[in-house]
Each structure stands twice: as C-alpha cells, then as structure tokens.
Design a protein around this motif. Structure first.
Motif, PDB file in Angstrom:
ATOM      1  N   MET A   1      46.649  15.773  54.608  1.00  0.00           N
ATOM      2  CA  MET A   1      45.540  16.559  55.129  1.00  0.00           C
ATOM      3  C   MET A   1      44.917  17.428  54.032  1.00  0.00           C
ATOM      4  N   PHE A   2      43.632  17.285  53.820  1.00  0.00           N
ATOM      5  CA  PHE A   2      42.890  18.100  52.842  1.00  0.00           C
ATOM      6  C   PHE A   2      43.395  17.994  51.407  1.00  0.00           C
ATOM      7  N   GLU A   3      44.010  16.861  51.062  1.00  0.00           N
ATOM      8  CA  GLU A   3      44.607  16.751  49.720  1.00  0.00           C
ATOM      9  C   GLU A   3      43.579  16.975  48.612  1.00  0.00           C
ATOM     10  N   ASN A   4      42.396  16.370  48.766  1.00  0.00           N
ATOM     11  CA  ASN A   4      41.389  16.495  47.700  1.00  0.00           C
ATOM     12  C   ASN A   4      40.987  17.934  47.477  1.00  0.00           C
ATOM     13  N   LEU A   5      40.710  18.608  48.596  1.00  0.00           N
ATOM     14  CA  LEU A   5      40.264  19.997  48.513  1.00  0.00           C
ATOM     15  C   LEU A   5      41.355  20.872  47.896  1.00  0.00           C
ATOM     16  N   GLN A   6      42.572  20.650  48.398  1.00  0.00           N
ATOM     17  CA  GLN A   6      43.729  21.406  47.920  1.00  0.00           C
ATOM     18  C   GLN A   6      43.866  21.263  46.399  1.00  0.00           C
TER      19      GLN A   6
ATOM     20  N   ARG B   1      32.194  24.056  43.583  1.00  0.00           N
ATOM     21  CA  ARG B   1      32.150  22.599  43.470  1.00  0.00           C
ATOM     22  C   ARG B   1      33.228  21.949  44.343  1.00  0.00           C
ATOM     23  N   ALA B   2      34.416  22.551  44.365  1.00  0.00           N
ATOM     24  CA  ALA B   2      35.501  22.009  45.205  1.00  0.00           C
ATOM     25  C   ALA B   2      35.053  21.969  46.666  1.00  0.00           C
ATOM     26  N   LEU B   3      34.346  23.016  47.092  1.00  0.00           N
ATOM     27  CA  LEU B   3      33.899  23.074  48.489  1.00  0.00           C
ATOM     28  C   LEU B   3      32.809  22.034  48.776  1.00  0.00           C
ATOM     29  N   THR B   4      31.849  21.896  47.862  1.00  0.00           N
ATOM     30  CA  THR B   4      30.792  20.898  48.125  1.00  0.00           C
ATOM     31  C   THR B   4      31.375  19.483  48.044  1.00  0.00           C
ATOM     32  N   ASP B   5      32.338  19.280  47.145  1.00  0.00           N
ATOM     33  CA  ASP B   5      33.004  17.967  47.094  1.00  0.00           C
ATOM     34  C   ASP B   5      33.759  17.685  48.393  1.00  0.00           C
ATOM     35  N   ALA B   6      34.206  18.750  49.048  1.00  0.00           N
ATOM     36  CA  ALA B   6      34.920  18.584  50.327  1.00  0.00           C
ATOM     37  C   ALA B   6      33.936  18.376  51.470  1.00  0.00           C
TER      38      ALA B   6
ATOM     39  N   GLN C   1      30.357  15.563  57.650  1.00  0.00           N
ATOM     40  CA  GLN C   1      29.133  16.247  58.089  1.00  0.00           C
ATOM     41  C   GLN C   1      28.581  15.662  59.391  1.00  0.00           C
ATOM     42  N   ASP C   2      28.860  14.380  59.652  1.00  0.00           N
ATOM     43  CA  ASP C   2      28.449  13.801  60.938  1.00  0.00           C
ATOM     44  C   ASP C   2      29.129  14.533  62.083  1.00  0.00           C
ATOM     45  N   ALA C   3      30.376  14.900  61.859  1.00  0.00           N
ATOM     46  CA  ALA C   3      31.124  15.636  62.882  1.00  0.00           C
ATOM     47  C   ALA C   3      30.411  16.956  63.170  1.00  0.00           C
ATOM     48  N   VAL C   4      29.962  17.605  62.118  1.00  0.00           N
ATOM     49  CA  VAL C   4      29.288  18.899  62.267  1.00  0.00           C
ATOM     50  C   VAL C   4      27.957  18.717  63.012  1.00  0.00           C
ATOM     51  N   ASN C   5      27.219  17.672  62.648  1.00  0.00           N
ATOM     52  CA  ASN C   5      25.930  17.428  63.309  1.00  0.00           C
ATOM     53  C   ASN C   5      26.102  17.061  64.774  1.00  0.00           C
TER      54      ASN C   5
ATOM     55  N   ARG D   1      39.319  15.503  52.901  1.00  0.00           N
ATOM     56  CA  ARG D   1      38.308  16.417  52.377  1.00  0.00           C
ATOM     57  C   ARG D   1      38.210  17.748  53.119  1.00  0.00           C
ATOM     58  N   GLY D   2      38.242  17.705  54.451  1.00  0.00           N
ATOM     59  CA  GLY D   2      38.258  18.966  55.207  1.00  0.00           C
ATOM     60  C   GLY D   2      36.908  19.595  55.470  1.00  0.00           C
ATOM     61  N   GLY D   3      35.821  18.850  55.208  1.00  0.00           N
ATOM     62  CA  GLY D   3      34.475  19.413  55.358  1.00  0.00           C
ATOM     63  C   GLY D   3      34.162  19.891  56.771  1.00  0.00           C
TER      64      GLY D   3
END
Ligand code: GDP
Length: 294
Positions: A1-6, A36-41, A225-229, A253-255
């Motif tokens: 879970m969230f490995e990339n962001l972490q 950048r880490a956040l936008t990549d997520a 982001q689809d989830a958010v929309n 990613r955890g976005g």
C-alpha cells in the motif's frame, strides 16, 4: 500500500533526517521533492502546492533551521500536514433510527457488495443486530454474492430476485428488520460501469424513500484521480456522509486517499485492503500519515 509514495517521500526527507544542521537551501530542495512525490502519487498539483506551501510556512514558524533536531521536526510537520490532508480526526458512522439504515452506493466493481458484507460483520462483532438488503436489481449474481457473504459472516440477507423495484425491495427489507428487531440494515445497491444519469436518479430516489442515517460512497482507490472525480459527481447528487476506499492493497500511489477530502470535503471512513471479510479498517488519517512516512 502506497509503496511509491512512501519511497519517494522518504527519499526526499532522508537528507534532512539525522542532520545536525540544515540550511534554508536544504529545506527548499526537500520541499520541492515532497511536492514532486505528491504529484507523482497522483495528488492534484494545486493541492500538492498548497500543502507544501504550508509545510514551508510551518518550518519557518517553528524555526526548523535552528532547532536541536531539524530533520525530526521537519518530518513531524509533514506528518501533520498529511494528516490534515486526509481529514484530520477519524469520523465514525451515524447509526440512528429504528432500524438505522446504511445505504451503500458506488460504481459496479468498486467493491460495494464485498464492503457490505464486511460492514455487516464489523457491526455484528460489536454486538449489534444487523440485516443486509440486496437491492441490486440488475445483476442476479450480486444477490447470490451477498447471500454467500451473509452466510459467511452470519448475517441474514433480504432479497427479492423477481422484483425490479429497488425502493420496494429496500422498504420490504426494512419492514422485516423492524419486525425481527434488527437494529441496523445495510442496503447494497446497483452500480453501473460508469456514472450515468439513470443510475443517479435511481440511487437518489432510493435515498429519498428510505432516509438513511448514513450513506457511504464506495470507490476503488486504484483508479486514482478517476476515483476523486467519481466521488465528486456522486456527492453532488447524493450528498453522501463518507467515503469507503477499497483495494488499497493494490494502490501503490495513494492519490485518491490523499485528495478526496480536499476535493469532496467528505471524510474517508473505512478502508478495505483485501477480499477477505476481515480486511476492513476504520480510517485514521494520523495513522495513515505515520505509515506513509514509515
Ligand atoms: P460491486 O460490484 O461494487 O459490488 O463490487 P464487488 O464487491 O463485487 O467487488 C468487485 C471485485 O473486487 C471482487 O472480485 C472483490 O473480491 C474485489 N474486491 C473488493 N474489495 C477489495 C479489496 O479491498 N481488495 C482487493 N484486492 N479486492 C477487492
């Protein structure tokens, strides 16, 4: 879970951690990497900018540069901001009425039926009398699926396979719960593969007819982001009370987890991390933030 962001956040912060003395340039560079880490997520750029601006302000306010452990203090500030971003305090569900009605909405495949079973099990374990209602009138398989889950967790499932009127099914199920003294009903509804007007009207009509004390919107976190929309669209029509993020076990990613509260202004209340009935957790923003900063 969230490995990339972490991974990315920790890399960004590593240069500050453990250093006795850091400079303004160090902090500015780290803040840029955090952004950048956040936008990549998959966090929306504006949201990422807002949070990193606040991190910078707090770092200045609390005099990170001249503190005894500047790295630790900086991590603490990032953690506070991530917690706020994900909603701050954990939020429970509203259980009111006789019986209390919980309506479950979302797209097909988001994990509604699985979550309905999990929530029933979770509430039953708290000693509450629960009944499930299968109000998905389009997929006969959904009724069977809910029945299997109900059996697994020991909760009765009300269904009318021949009836194509979701409002009627829900009302009959609620009447039965009242008769049998069940205190909570969970209504699993029909979803479509994508947002469409007919589905929205159906779920609106159902909500109006049964007045749930809690409406939960279920969404697959892996869709970013689809989830958010989708959450935004459902909220505009349904004004739901909380979000259930599913499939977090596959979300590197955890976005969605990071952006939904800001965009929709409704709290994430539960997270689902697997197909098994036990894979359900109440969502605690602070614990999630610590986990991300591992
Ligand atoms: P519905 O159409 O919204 O009712 O979705 P389902 O509950 O049928 O779920 C769709 C698929 O996703 C099923 O295969 C579930 O087993 C799976 N699923 C649901 N929640 C999770 C989860 O948290 N993690 C994983 N890995 N799979 C899940």
């Amino acid at each position: 879970m969230f490995e990339n962001l972490q991974d990315k956040l920790n890399k960004a912060i590593k240069t500050l951690k453990g250093q006795g003395r850091i400079t303004e340039i160090n902090v500015a560079a780290t803040i840029k990497e955090v952004r950048r880490a956040l936008t990549d997520a998959d966090v929306n750029y504006k949201v990422a900018k807002e949070i990193t601006d606040r991190i910078r302000e707090k770092a200045l306010d609390r005099k990170v540069l001249i503190s005894v452990e500047p790295g630790q203090l900086f991590v603490k500030i990032v953690q506070e901001e991530l917690t706020e971003l994900m909603g701050g305090e954990a939020q429970g569900i509203n259980i009111k009425g006789d019986p209390a009605i919980i309506l479950i909405a979302g797209l097909q495949g988001s994990g509604k039926t699985t979550f309905s079973g999990k929530l029933a099990s979770y509430l039953k374990k708290q000693g509450r009398g629960v009944q499930l209602i299968a109000a998905d009138i389009y997929r006969p398989a959904a009724i069977d699926q809910l029945k299997v889950l109900g059996e697994q967790v020991g909760v009765e499932v009300y269904a009318e396979p021949e009836n194509k009127n979701a409002v009627e099914i829900a009302q009959n199920g609620i009447a039965l719960a009242r008769k049998t003294g069940k205190k909570i009903v969970i209504v699993d509804t029909a979803g479509r593969l994508a947002v469409d007007e007919a589905m929205m009207q159906e779920i609106e009509a159902l909500k109006r007819a049964i007045s749930p004390s809690e409406t939960l919107f279920v969404v697959d976190s892996m869709t970013g982001q689809d989830a958010v929309n989708t959450a935004k669209t459902f909220n505009e029509r349904l004004n739901f009370d909380g979000v259930v993020l599913t499939k977090l076990d596959g979300d590197a990613r955890g976005g969605a987890a990071l952006s939904i509260k800001t965009v929709v202004n409704k709290p994430i209340k539960f997270i689902s991390t697997g197909e098994k009935m036990e894979a359900l957790d109440v969502f605690y923003p602070d614990r999630m933030a610590s986990r991300i900063l591992g």
